[in-house]
Design an enzyme around this catalytic site. Structure first.
Site, short mmCIF file in Angstrom:
data_model
loop_
_atom_site.label_atom_id
_atom_site.label_comp_id
_atom_site.label_asym_id
_atom_site.label_seq_id
_atom_site.Cartn_x
_atom_site.Cartn_y
_atom_site.Cartn_z
N ARG A 51 -17.53 3.32 12.42
CA ARG A 51 -16.25 2.63 12.67
C ARG A 51 -16.49 1.14 12.70
O ARG A 51 -15.71 0.35 12.18
CB ARG A 51 -15.59 3.11 13.97
CG ARG A 51 -14.39 2.25 14.35
CD ARG A 51 -13.45 2.82 15.41
NE ARG A 51 -14.08 3.58 16.45
CZ ARG A 51 -14.89 3.07 17.41
NH1 ARG A 51 -15.13 1.77 17.46
NH2 ARG A 51 -15.45 3.86 18.30
N TYR A 104 8.41 -5.04 1.35
CA TYR A 104 8.07 -3.62 1.34
C TYR A 104 8.71 -2.96 2.56
O TYR A 104 8.57 -3.46 3.68
CB TYR A 104 6.55 -3.48 1.37
CG TYR A 104 6.09 -2.05 1.45
CD1 TYR A 104 6.28 -1.19 0.37
CD2 TYR A 104 5.48 -1.56 2.59
CE1 TYR A 104 5.87 0.12 0.44
CE2 TYR A 104 5.07 -0.24 2.66
CZ TYR A 104 5.27 0.59 1.58
OH TYR A 104 4.87 1.89 1.65
N ASP A 177 1.27 -11.24 1.87
CA ASP A 177 1.00 -9.91 1.32
C ASP A 177 0.89 -10.08 -0.19
O ASP A 177 1.89 -10.30 -0.88
CB ASP A 177 2.14 -8.95 1.71
CG ASP A 177 1.90 -7.53 1.19
OD1 ASP A 177 1.10 -7.35 0.25
OD2 ASP A 177 2.54 -6.61 1.72
N LYS A 202 -2.64 0.05 -4.41
CA LYS A 202 -1.90 -0.38 -5.59
C LYS A 202 -2.87 -0.93 -6.65
O LYS A 202 -3.77 -0.21 -7.06
CB LYS A 202 -0.83 -1.38 -5.17
CG LYS A 202 -0.06 -0.98 -3.89
CD LYS A 202 0.79 0.26 -4.04
CE LYS A 202 1.31 0.81 -2.73
NZ LYS A 202 2.06 -0.13 -1.91
C1 PLP Z 1 2.45 -0.21 -0.54
C2 PLP Z 1 2.63 -1.54 0.06
C3 PLP Z 1 2.28 -1.80 1.39
C4 PLP Z 1 1.75 -0.71 2.32
O1 PLP Z 1 0.53 -0.26 1.93
P1 PLP Z 1 0.01 1.27 2.21
O2 PLP Z 1 -1.31 1.28 1.55
O3 PLP Z 1 1.01 2.19 1.62
O4 PLP Z 1 -0.05 1.41 3.71
C5 PLP Z 1 2.44 -3.08 1.86
N1 PLP Z 1 2.93 -4.07 1.09
C6 PLP Z 1 3.30 -3.86 -0.19
C7 PLP Z 1 3.84 -4.98 -0.98
C8 PLP Z 1 3.18 -2.60 -0.74
O5 PLP Z 1 3.56 -2.39 -2.01
#
Ligand code: PLP
Length: 392
Positions: A51, A104, A177, A202
């Site tokens: 961890r 998101y 983000d 992604k």
């Molecule tokens: C998918 C996504 C998230 C969240 O990520 P997870 O891996 O699904 O927890 C946050 N921000 C954006 C822009 C996303 O497309």
């Protein structure tokens, strides 16, 4: 490989020296929870318990820090786990955050349904409008401005450099983000942001086979009281424990190696699909920052290498047709998520953004979102064309 090496070189080599004992050119999957100590506290290479740290995860974290040119990278079990850790590490109940009006859905849900009851207040601002963000700041209480650019699903563009100045003037951090652009197309830390987050699910992973998150903390944070952001995120990553496992870390590392070539192809294909959509009579609007008439085009051209693989568009005939188009493609797979090699189509209002229905973040019902994959562009255009011609 040095810190000055190009992006693709660092993506393939940063944090990934050949294995010291075997020479393996790819970091092994250290599928292990604990490590033998040579006498109490005699850790080999600092590893104690997975961890706290695991060599496969360390490789990924070092690679991400290098790609975003930050002080330190952290890998998490999901994008949201990383975001939650950043928020609770750096803020406390009673603090205030400015959040984007287009984001998101899960990120907004985290602010609205999890962290608001915890005591974190937020205001929503249109982050494409720098003055609106400045006006949403509560002097002395706002400790963070949260930005997504391009935004999901409307592809709005925030001016990172301008917002960094606004946040810093107010004694707040700017968090970006960077999921939609990926580290290849956009480098928020170089533009003045303090922290970058990614859903590595992604583009970073890129093959729709892993859920993960990454956080990179910038090199010289000067926001008063938050200069120790690296230590705080490190402490909370271990204390909250939402870490990326060894195999997931390995998958994301493997994905990053081809990020540069994949992103170029995603962008090439997206440009072809946008050309097609703009001329189609069934389509009333196309949202893509590469279009000269997109309101954020100039800013995007300045801060992004290219304009990315995400597109959204609206149907003249409304919601019913938007829903049907999503069901009538065959190569474009109906599904949530984005950023994989395969093209995806979805209806945000009923799928990815269902959780923000009825809030200020509600999205248009006639909107369709595309994650353009790296198949042959001709095939993608033909498949979308047959669906639109039939229904539009
Ligand atoms: C998918 C996504 C998230 C969240 O990520 P997870 O891996 O699904 O927890 C946050 N921000 C954006 C822009 C996303 O497309």
């Amino acid at each position: 490989m040095s810190d000055e090496s190009g992006f693709a070189t660092r993506a393939i080599h940063a944090g990934q020296e050949a294995d010291a004992t075997t020479g393996a050119v790819v970091p092994p999957i250290y599928q292990v929870s604990t490590y033998k100590q040579d006498g109490i506290g005699g850790f080999r290479s600092g590893y104690e318990y997975s961890r706290s740290a695991n060599p496969t995860r360390t490789a990924l974290e070092e690679c991400f820090a290098s790609l975003e040119r930050g002080e330190r990278g952290f890998a998490f079990a999901s994008g949201l786990a990383g975001q939650d850790t950043v928020l609770r590490a750096l803020l406390q109940p009673g603090d205030h955050v400015v959040v984007p009006s287009d984001a998101y859905g899960g990120t907004y849900r985290l602010f609205n349904k999890v962290l608001r009851p915890w005591g974190l207040e937020h205001s929503i601002a249109r982050i494409a409008d720098v003055d609106a963000v400045r006006a949403a700041i509560r002097p002395g209480r706002t400790r963070m401005v949260w930005v997504e650019t391009p935004t999901n699903p409307l592809l709005g563009i925030a001016d990172i450099e301008a917002l960094a100045a606004v946040a810093h003037d107010a004694g707040a951090l700017l968090v970006v983000d960077n999921t939609f652009a990926s580290a290849y197309l956009q480098q928020p830390l170089a533009l003045g942001a303090d922290i970058v987050t990614h859903s590595t699910t992604k583009y970073s992973g890129g093959h729709s086979d892993v859920v993960g998150g990454a956080v990179v903390v910038g090199r010289d944070i000067t926001v008063p009281g938050l200069e120790d952001a690296v230590d705080r995120v490190a402490f909370h990553q271990n204390s909250m424990g939402a870490v990326a496992g060894p195999f997931d870390s390995w998958l994301v590392l493997r994905g990053l190696k081809t990020l540069a070539v994949r992103m170029e192809k995603h962008c090439d294909n997206a440009e072809r699909v946008v050309d097609f959509l703009v001329g189609h009579p069934a389509v009333s609007a196309v949202h893509y920052p590469g279009l000269p008439d997109h309101p954020g085009h100039q800013v995007a051209a300045r801060q992004m290498r290219r304009f990315g693989g995400m597109i959204s568009f609206q149907l003249r005939a409304g919601e019913d047709v938007a829903v049907k188009v999503c069901a009538e493609t065959s190569l474009w797979t109906l599904g949530e998520s984005l950023g994989g090699v395969e093209s995806l189509i979805e209806h945000p209002a009923r799928m990815t953004h269902a959780s923000v229905a009825g809030t200020e973040l509600e999205v248009p019902a006639d909107l369709v979102r595309l994650s353009v994959g790296i198949e042959d562009a001709d095939d993608l255009v033909a498949d979308l064309g047959q669906a639109l011609d039939r229904l539009g």
